[in-house]
Design an enzyme around this catalytic site. Structure first.
Site, PDB file in Angstrom:
ATOM      1  N   ASP A   5      -1.978 -12.864  -1.107  1.00  0.00           N
ATOM      2  CA  ASP A   5      -2.736 -11.706  -1.603  1.00  0.00           C
ATOM      3  C   ASP A   5      -3.174 -10.824  -0.426  1.00  0.00           C
ATOM      4  O   ASP A   5      -4.307 -10.329  -0.378  1.00  0.00           O
ATOM      5  CB  ASP A   5      -3.950 -12.114  -2.450  1.00  0.00           C
ATOM      6  CG  ASP A   5      -4.484 -10.957  -3.304  1.00  0.00           C
ATOM      7  OD1 ASP A   5      -3.870  -9.865  -3.294  1.00  0.00           O
ATOM      8  OD2 ASP A   5      -5.518 -11.138  -3.965  1.00  0.00           O
ATOM      9  N   ARG A  54       0.779  -1.264   0.000  1.00  0.00           N
ATOM     10  CA  ARG A  54       0.000   0.000   0.000  1.00  0.00           C
ATOM     11  C   ARG A  54       0.795   1.290   0.000  1.00  0.00           C
ATOM     12  O   ARG A  54       0.214   2.358  -0.161  1.00  0.00           O
ATOM     13  CB  ARG A  54      -0.975   0.043   1.194  1.00  0.00           C
ATOM     14  CG  ARG A  54      -1.927  -1.109   1.300  1.00  0.00           C
ATOM     15  CD  ARG A  54      -2.772  -1.272   0.070  1.00  0.00           C
ATOM     16  NE  ARG A  54      -3.884  -2.223   0.284  1.00  0.00           N
ATOM     17  CZ  ARG A  54      -4.512  -2.828  -0.693  1.00  0.00           C
ATOM     18  NH1 ARG A  54      -4.167  -2.601  -1.955  1.00  0.00           N
ATOM     19  NH2 ARG A  54      -5.486  -3.666  -0.438  1.00  0.00           N
TER      20      ARG A  54
HETATM   21  O1  DOR Z   1      -8.966  -8.826  -3.180  1.00  0.00           O
HETATM   22  C1  DOR Z   1      -8.208  -8.144  -3.810  1.00  0.00           C
HETATM   23  N1  DOR Z   1      -7.621  -7.056  -3.278  1.00  0.00           N
HETATM   24  N2  DOR Z   1      -7.971  -8.470  -5.069  1.00  0.00           N
HETATM   25  C2  DOR Z   1      -7.273  -7.683  -5.883  1.00  0.00           C
HETATM   26  O2  DOR Z   1      -7.119  -8.034  -7.012  1.00  0.00           O
HETATM   27  C3  DOR Z   1      -6.754  -6.389  -5.422  1.00  0.00           C
HETATM   28  C4  DOR Z   1      -6.578  -6.393  -3.969  1.00  0.00           C
HETATM   29  C5  DOR Z   1      -6.390  -5.014  -3.428  1.00  0.00           C
HETATM   30  O3  DOR Z   1      -5.534  -4.295  -3.927  1.00  0.00           O
HETATM   31  O4  DOR Z   1      -7.060  -4.656  -2.468  1.00  0.00           O
HETATM   32 ZN    ZN Z   2      -5.393  -9.631  -8.032  1.00  0.00          ZN
HETATM   33 ZN    ZN Z   3      -3.524  -8.838  -5.256  1.00  0.00          ZN
END
Ligand code: DOR
Ligand code: ZN
Ligand code: ZN
Length: 432
Positions: free
Chosen positions: A303, A62
């Site tokens: 993720d 972020r």
């Molecule tokens: O769940 C997700 N969050 N999928 C994504 O592709 C982007 C990510 C985010 O940046 O929050």
């Molecule tokens: Zn993604």
């Molecule tokens: Zn992602």
């Protein structure tokens, strides 16, 4: 003076073997049945598992731009708590990681404030808008290890093909968030039993698998190393399996939440169950487990996608997609897949260490003499409830609150430096 991690258990060909490990400077200098040398700090790891620090090829740190959600400091602290020593960070920051300056800023911050090694991914297209390719050569020169427009799919086939050609000429993998926007149209959960029951707009499986199929054809045509992000559907798994059999250079990653939950498990319209791709059907979940087992899916990633409580409080339709994952990944996998007998400990550890290192050609991911002392020490016995209030991450958005898990990391070392240490792992002082 070095450090001896003594009496821990390491994995050797699938078996737990008791060893002492001597760390001097940034490296592991010796692994032996017993190291009695005087003059070193001793850390008692009796009964604990010792593994190479985990590698997570899909994390959202972020920073820059969204520091209310997470920073490089808090995100890498979260990684360290989860036993991760290397994280690849996604470029959907503000600005997007689409210039060498932003790459350098991230690497500099990570060096100054990081508790984990940070490997930036550069964007495929400028501002991730899908209109114009980034200067991938300049991004590579600045230090990106792959290119990705994660957060959005590359909609144009032509753009993706051009991206693959350039990336391949530079030796960069193309890491793809697979999503055809024309099939999504405002969906917030998987199109299936849950979306129907709650009258919510669904995201169909083909929104992902159409891109996977398209990109496999493009990878075949261009020779690119094509890596599928957070694979979530049975059809995507089938396509990757067939492509691998034909010798296409395709690899894939899967997240713990897609391995452990399906849409039927969502208790109600709670945004902590909202991520992209969404929790799919029971059948999809089974296909992911099978794909991980047979090697179709190479590695496990989190993720990790922190958001603020205010954002996640907007309700399932309006809240942003994403859940945090770094601090719960290993305990979830250990408790729900290893202790249940579905996977061996070695299989899970490999998919979080050796395999991502091999796929992305990284020099870490192994616990060996002469290599970097990137180490996670894990308590396999103590059961603890997931409590987001204790997270080092700024994000509290997890669907796993209250889950009782074993397999909590208690000490993490990055290049010989302790970056996370639970109270129980305090030093006994130097051996005389
Ligand atoms: O769940 C997700 N969050 N999928 C994504 O592709 C982007 C990510 C985010 O940046 O929050
Ligand atoms: Zn993604
Ligand atoms: Zn992602």
């Amino acid at each position: 003076m070095g450090t001896i991690l003594c009496n821990g258990q390491i994995l050797v060909d699938g078996k737990l073997v008791k060893k002492d490990i001597l760390i001097e400077g940034t490296n592991v200098s010796r692994i032996a049945d017993s190291i009695e040398e005087a003059g070193h700090e001793v850390l008692d790891a009796a009964g604990k598992l010792i593994v190479p620090g985990f590698i997570d090829m899909h994390v959202h740190l972020r920073e820059p731009g969204f520091e209310a959600k997470e920073t490089i400091a808090t995100g890498t602290a979260s990684a360290a708590r989860g036993g991760f020593t290397t994280v690849a960070c996604m470029p959907n920051t503000r600005p997007v990681i689409d210039t060498p300056e932003t790459v350098r800023l991230i690497l500099q911050k990570a060096k100054e404030e990081g508790s984990a090694r940070v490997l930036p991914m550069g964007a495929i297209t400028v501002r991730e808008l899908g209109q114009e390719l980034t200067d991938m050569a300049a991004l590579k020169e600045a230090g990106v290890i792959a290119v990705s427009d994660d957060g959005v799919g590359v909609q144009s086939s032509k753009m993706m093909k051009d991206a693959m050609k350039v990336a391949t000429s530079l030796g960069l993998p193309v890491v793809a968030h697979c999503e055809d926007d024309s099939l999504v149209e405002g969906g917030c959960v998987h199109e299936g039993v849950f979306s129907e029951k709650h009258g919510l707009k669904g995201i169909p499986s083909e929104a992902e698998s159409i891109h996977v199929g398209r990109d496999i054809l493009l990878a075949e045509a261009t020779g690119a190393h094509y890596h599928v992000c957070h694979i979530s559907t049975a059809e995507s798994v089938r396509l990757v399996r067939e492509a691998k059999q034909r010798g296409v250079r395709v690899t894939a990653e899967v997240c713990p939440h897609h391995l452990l939950l399906c849409d039927e498990d969502i208790p109600g319209p709670d945004a902590n169950y909202k991520m992209n791709p969404p929790l799919r059907s029971r059948r999809d979940r089974q296909a992911l487990l099978q794909g991980l087992k047979d090697g179709t899916i190479d590695m496990i990633v989190t993720d990790h996608a922190p958001h603020t409580a205010e954002e996640k409080g907007r309700g399932i339709e309006l809240a942003p997609f994403g859940i945090v994952g770094l601090e719960t990944a290993f305990p979830l996998l250990y408790t729900k897949l290893v202790l249940t007998g579905e996977f061996t400990l070695q299989e899970i550890v490999d998919r979080m260490t050796r395999v991502p290192a091999e796929v992305f050609n990284l020099p870490w991911g192994a616990l060996e003499e002469g290599k970097s002392a990137d180490i996670a020490v894990i308590d396999l016995e103590t059961e603890k409830e997931v409590n987001p209030e204790t997270f080092a991450s700024k994000g509290r958005n997890t669907p796993f609150t209250g889950w009782k898990l074993k397999g909590w990391p208690v000490l993490t070392m990055l290049e010989g430096r302790i970056v996370w240490q639970a109270e129980e792992m305090n030093s006994e002082g130097a051996r005389q």
